[in-house]
Design a protein around this motif. Structure first.
Motif, PDB file in Angstrom:
ATOM      1  N   TYR A   1      28.470 -31.068  60.985  1.00 34.83           N
ATOM      2  CA  TYR A   1      27.117 -30.617  60.675  1.00 34.83           C
ATOM      3  C   TYR A   1      26.545 -31.352  59.691  1.00 34.83           C
ATOM      4  CZ  TYR A   1      23.793 -27.448  59.285  1.00 34.83           C
ATOM      5  OH  TYR A   1      22.428 -26.640  59.039  1.00 34.83           O
ATOM      6  N   PHE A   2      26.967 -31.730  58.537  1.00 33.55           N
ATOM      7  CA  PHE A   2      26.292 -32.230  57.441  1.00 33.55           C
ATOM      8  C   PHE A   2      26.063 -33.753  57.923  1.00 33.55           C
ATOM      9  CE2 PHE A   2      27.666 -28.253  54.997  1.00 33.55           C
ATOM     10  CZ  PHE A   2      26.439 -28.181  54.315  1.00 33.55           C
ATOM     11  N   ALA A   3      27.134 -34.285  58.331  1.00 32.39           N
ATOM     12  CA  ALA A   3      26.952 -35.947  58.280  1.00 32.39           C
ATOM     13  C   ALA A   3      25.878 -35.925  59.463  1.00 32.39           C
ATOM     14  CB  ALA A   3      28.426 -36.430  59.050  1.00 32.39           C
ATOM     15  N   GLY A   4      25.889 -35.222  60.613  1.00 34.29           N
ATOM     16  CA  GLY A   4      24.946 -35.638  61.442  1.00 34.29           C
ATOM     17  C   GLY A   4      23.512 -35.018  61.015  1.00 34.29           C
ATOM     18  N   THR A  61      36.293 -30.044  60.576  1.00 32.61           N
ATOM     19  CA  THR A  61      35.448 -30.995  61.560  1.00 32.61           C
ATOM     20  C   THR A  61      34.180 -30.323  61.864  1.00 32.61           C
ATOM     21  OG1 THR A  61      37.482 -31.545  62.744  1.00 32.61           O
ATOM     22  CG2 THR A  61      35.489 -31.598  64.020  1.00 32.61           C
ATOM     23  N   ASP A  62      34.013 -29.248  61.527  1.00 27.71           N
ATOM     24  CA  ASP A  62      32.635 -28.442  62.223  1.00 27.71           C
ATOM     25  C   ASP A  62      31.655 -28.838  60.922  1.00 27.71           C
ATOM     26  OD1 ASP A  62      30.911 -26.772  63.417  1.00 27.71           O
ATOM     27  OD2 ASP A  62      31.184 -25.314  62.323  1.00 27.71           O
ATOM     28  N   VAL A  63      32.141 -28.289  59.728  1.00 28.81           N
ATOM     29  CA  VAL A  63      31.257 -28.608  58.652  1.00 28.81           C
ATOM     30  C   VAL A  63      30.990 -29.791  58.411  1.00 28.81           C
ATOM     31  CG1 VAL A  63      31.318 -28.192  56.285  1.00 28.81           C
ATOM     32  CG2 VAL A  63      32.217 -26.531  57.513  1.00 28.81           C
ATOM     33  N   ALA A  64      31.940 -30.873  58.165  1.00 32.10           N
ATOM     34  CA  ALA A  64      31.480 -32.274  58.125  1.00 32.10           C
ATOM     35  C   ALA A  64      30.605 -33.010  59.121  1.00 32.10           C
ATOM     36  CB  ALA A  64      32.815 -33.156  58.112  1.00 32.10           C
ATOM     37  N   SER A 121      32.163 -38.804  64.010  1.00 33.62           N
ATOM     38  CA  SER A 121      32.879 -39.536  63.221  1.00 33.62           C
ATOM     39  C   SER A 121      33.167 -38.892  61.641  1.00 33.62           C
ATOM     40  CB  SER A 121      32.644 -41.035  62.949  1.00 33.62           C
ATOM     41  OG  SER A 121      31.331 -40.880  62.398  1.00 33.62           O
ATOM     42  N   GLY A 122      32.291 -38.183  61.261  1.00 35.53           N
ATOM     43  CA  GLY A 122      32.454 -37.381  60.037  1.00 35.53           C
ATOM     44  C   GLY A 122      33.489 -36.363  60.312  1.00 35.53           C
ATOM     45  N   GLY A 123      33.604 -35.847  61.301  1.00 39.33           N
ATOM     46  CA  GLY A 123      34.489 -34.730  61.579  1.00 39.33           C
ATOM     47  C   GLY A 123      35.798 -35.297  61.793  1.00 39.33           C
TER      48      GLY A 123
END
Length: 265
Positions: free
Chosen positions: A155-158, A150-153, A180-182
């Motif tokens: 971060y990168f999606a945002g 959740t945190d990694v996705a 939503s990426g998370g």
């Protein structure tokens, strides 16, 4: 209008924290992974020390004149969680109540937000230990994987897609794309564990709920920092700030899983 040079600098600054953030994350994963593998006292100590550090940070936010007091309170919280992990559940709740009683005396005036944070951190920390000892390594790794994904996705999606802010008044950097990426990454973790580890298929949507709890923990911590007018809970972890900055999501997820287990058995 941005020049190509300024646009390049802006893009570089967007990822400026990636190096120290990644290095710190690797160290935390190695330490946490070893603690999870060893279990028992090793994991209890790892979580207890983390809870104690969070108590130290939160107390410093509310009592800027009480550094020594914050240190002592953090040590008390760490000891309480560690002791609670080795006694029966009904005694554990009494032991965990001790820091809460002390917490009511720390501030010169009553502050419900301070006490609510203490309850959440204690419950989340104890919930993580309970899951490792009561449900085993696999379920614990699933929970941590959901929070990390959740945190990694997020971060990168945002950072990549940007877009509308989730709650700019509380956490101006968080976007709906990152949020939503998370969720998508968490569902993917649940799917992997269902397909390859043999856990129930319901884990896919449960993972999304845990992801939401993790994000809620992050938002609550952001709200507290804004309320207390601080940027980071501390500067212990390079690229992340403090222990609270790093473990807020994990504590939110741990608290949710523990409450679900208690309510539904």
């Amino acid at each position: 209008m941005k020049t190509p040079l300024s646009a390049h600098a802006s893009k570089a600054n967007r990822w400026a924290d990636l190096g120290p953030r990644t290095a710190s994350a690797v160290v935390l994963v190695l330490l946490g992974g070893a603690a999870i593998y060893l279990g028992n006292l090793a994991f209890a100590l790892f979580v207890s020390l983390s809870v104690g550090a969070v108590f130290w940070e939160v107390t410093r936010m509310y009592r800027t004149d009480g550094s020594l007091l914050a240190l002592g309170f953090g040590a008390l919280a760490a000891a309480a969680v560690c002791v609670a992990s080795i006694v029966p559940l009904f005694l554990a709740l009494l032991v965990l109540a001790v820091p809460m009683v002390v917490g009511t005396r720390i501030l010169e005036e009553r502050n419900l937000s301070f006490l609510a944070i203490l309850v959440w951190v204690l419950l989340g920390g104890f919930g993580l230990i309970w899951m490792r000892e009561g449900m085993g390594v696999t379920w614990t790794i699933w929970l941590i994987s959901v929070v990390v994904a959740t945190d990694v996705a997020g971060y990168f999606a945002g950072k990549t897609f940007g877009g509308p802010k989730l709650w700019p008044a509380v956490s101006p950097k968080k976007t709906w794309s990152g949020t939503s990426g998370g969720w998508g990454a968490a569902a993917g973790v649940g799917l992997v564990f269902a397909l390859f580890v043999g856990l129930p298929w319901s884990l896919v949507w449960i993972s999304v709920l845990v992801s939401m709890a993790s994000q809620a923990g992050d938002i609550v911590e952001s709200a507290v920092k804004r309320y207390r007018n601080v940027k980071d809970s501390s500067q212990i972890i390079p690229g992340h700030g403090g222990v609270f900055d790093r473990f807020d999501g994990m504590l939110g997820a741990g608290a949710l899983c523990f409450l679900i287990a208690i309510i539904w058995g």
